[in-house]
Design a protein around this motif. Structure first.
Motif, mmCIF file in Angstrom:
data_model
loop_
_atom_site.group_PDB
_atom_site.id
_atom_site.type_symbol
_atom_site.label_atom_id
_atom_site.label_comp_id
_atom_site.label_asym_id
_atom_site.label_seq_id
_atom_site.Cartn_x
_atom_site.Cartn_y
_atom_site.Cartn_z
ATOM 1 N N TYR A 1 21.920 6.322 86.961
ATOM 2 C CA TYR A 1 22.935 5.400 87.464
ATOM 3 C C TYR A 1 23.029 4.119 86.644
ATOM 4 O O TYR A 1 23.891 3.294 86.864
ATOM 5 N N THR B 1 23.508 -2.172 91.777
ATOM 6 C CA THR B 1 23.403 -0.729 91.615
ATOM 7 C C THR B 1 24.763 -0.130 91.898
ATOM 8 O O THR B 1 25.655 -0.817 92.397
ATOM 9 N N ASN C 1 24.517 5.136 94.649
ATOM 10 C CA ASN C 1 23.071 5.215 94.522
ATOM 11 C C ASN C 1 22.400 4.724 95.805
ATOM 12 O O ASN C 1 21.860 3.629 95.884
ATOM 13 N N SER D 1 18.637 3.393 95.683
ATOM 14 C CA SER D 1 18.452 2.024 95.191
ATOM 15 C C SER D 1 18.978 0.999 96.182
ATOM 16 O O SER D 1 18.373 -0.059 96.379
ATOM 17 N N ASP E 1 30.247 -0.788 91.906
ATOM 18 C CA ASP E 1 28.880 -1.287 91.969
ATOM 19 C C ASP E 1 28.762 -2.254 93.134
ATOM 20 O O ASP E 1 29.724 -2.902 93.521
#
Length: 106
Positions: A37, A67, A71, A74, A104
């Motif tokens: 990622y 992140t 993801n 995370s 993100d």
């Protein structure tokens, strides 16, 4: 060792800019599953890792982590460390990464 944060599953400490410390980061960053990622699976070089500063410099007013939205692992770690979602952003990447269309989180 100067520890900044300790939980039952995490010890957050300054990065040791030594060959031993750097070797551990290189080993971690050489795992495509860890890096999928961040760089699309491309391992980071020692120079790229050494260029990062993180918590080594005092005087920061705010600590952030980023992140990809997809993801979840995370994002969960970030929440466990006491960080909270502040925004979702979309960035142009020099290479395609699966899930980047979702953005993100910071």
């Amino acid at each position: 060792m100067d520890v900044h944060l300790t939980t039952p599953r995490l010890v957050l400490r300054p990065f040791a800019d030594t060959e031993d410390g750097l070797g551990l980061v290189v080993e971690l960053d050489s795992d495509p599953e860890v890096m999928r990622y961040i760089t699309g699976g491309r391992p980071m070089t020692r120079a790229e890792i050494r260029a990062g500063k993180g918590f080594r410099e005092p005087g920061h007013e705010r600590i952030t982590a980023n992140t990809m939205y997809v993801n979840a692992g995370s994002r969960h770690v970030m929440e466990k460390c006491g960080l909270s979602h502040s925004r979702t952003c979309f960035e142009d990447r020099p290479y395609p990464v699966e899930g980047d269309e979702h953005g993100d989180v910071e």
